[in-house]
Motif scaffolding. Structure first.
Motif, short mmCIF file in Angstrom:
data_model
loop_
_atom_site.label_atom_id
_atom_site.label_comp_id
_atom_site.label_asym_id
_atom_site.label_seq_id
_atom_site.Cartn_x
_atom_site.Cartn_y
_atom_site.Cartn_z
N UNK A 250 -48.64 61.60 15.08
CA UNK A 250 -48.15 61.78 13.71
C UNK A 250 -46.63 61.96 13.71
N UNK A 251 -46.10 62.69 14.68
CA UNK A 251 -44.65 62.89 14.73
C UNK A 251 -43.91 61.58 14.99
N UNK A 252 -44.47 60.74 15.87
CA UNK A 252 -43.79 59.48 16.22
C UNK A 252 -44.02 58.39 15.17
N UNK A 253 -45.23 58.29 14.68
CA UNK A 253 -45.57 57.18 13.79
C UNK A 253 -45.47 57.53 12.32
N UNK A 254 -45.37 58.80 11.98
CA UNK A 254 -45.32 59.22 10.58
C UNK A 254 -44.23 58.55 9.78
N UNK A 255 -42.97 58.58 10.25
CA UNK A 255 -41.91 57.93 9.47
C UNK A 255 -42.14 56.42 9.31
N UNK A 256 -42.61 55.76 10.35
CA UNK A 256 -42.85 54.32 10.26
C UNK A 256 -43.98 54.03 9.27
N UNK A 257 -45.01 54.84 9.28
CA UNK A 257 -46.11 54.62 8.33
C UNK A 257 -45.66 54.89 6.89
N UNK A 258 -44.80 55.88 6.70
CA UNK A 258 -44.26 56.13 5.35
C UNK A 258 -43.44 54.95 4.86
N UNK A 259 -42.62 54.36 5.75
CA UNK A 259 -41.85 53.17 5.38
C UNK A 259 -42.78 52.02 5.00
N UNK A 260 -43.83 51.83 5.79
CA UNK A 260 -44.78 50.76 5.52
C UNK A 260 -45.48 50.98 4.18
#
Length: 118
Positions: A67-77
């Motif tokens: 969640x810490x690593x992929x959270x920002x990328x998923x929010x952008x998506x």
């Protein structure tokens, strides 16, 4: 699982109470049978629930890191994708790319400097 069984038992109590009023002594046999059945189900489910709890405890650090690593990328998506119901299921191309096709294609937006002929 224990909660589900407890809820089922509590939900069934009014039915058992009605049966007791109608049958008298026969209710105690039904009640005892239901208790034994539910206790047996709880005993069988307990090892699986304990194993599931241990698995979740083992997975917790990995999930936090994900969640810490992929959270920002998923929010952008998600900011780029409006409503997921407007898209078909994701598909993987032979080269490994994953695409999500819109069900109804969007009309292209004109560039600011481009003139539109009417």
């Amino acid at each position: 699982m224990k909660r589900i069984i407890a809820i089922a038992l509590v939900a069934a109590l009014p039915t058992f109470a009605a049966a007791q009023e109608e049958e008298g002594d026969g209710f105690s046999l039904m009640e005892e049978g239901a208790k034994l059945f539910l206790r047996g189900m709880m005993d069988e489910a307990e090892p699986a629930l304990e194993q599931l709890q241990r698995l979740m405890q083992d997975m917790q650090p990995a999930m936090r890191e994900f969640v810490q690593e992929m959270g920002p990328a998923l929010n952008d998506l998600l900011g780029k994708v409006d409503d997921l119901s407007n898209y078909h299921a994701p598909e993987m191309l032979p080269n490994g790319d994953i695409i999500m096709r819109r069900k109804v294609p969007m009309s292209p937006e004109p560039d600011e400097g481009e003139e539109i002929d009417l």
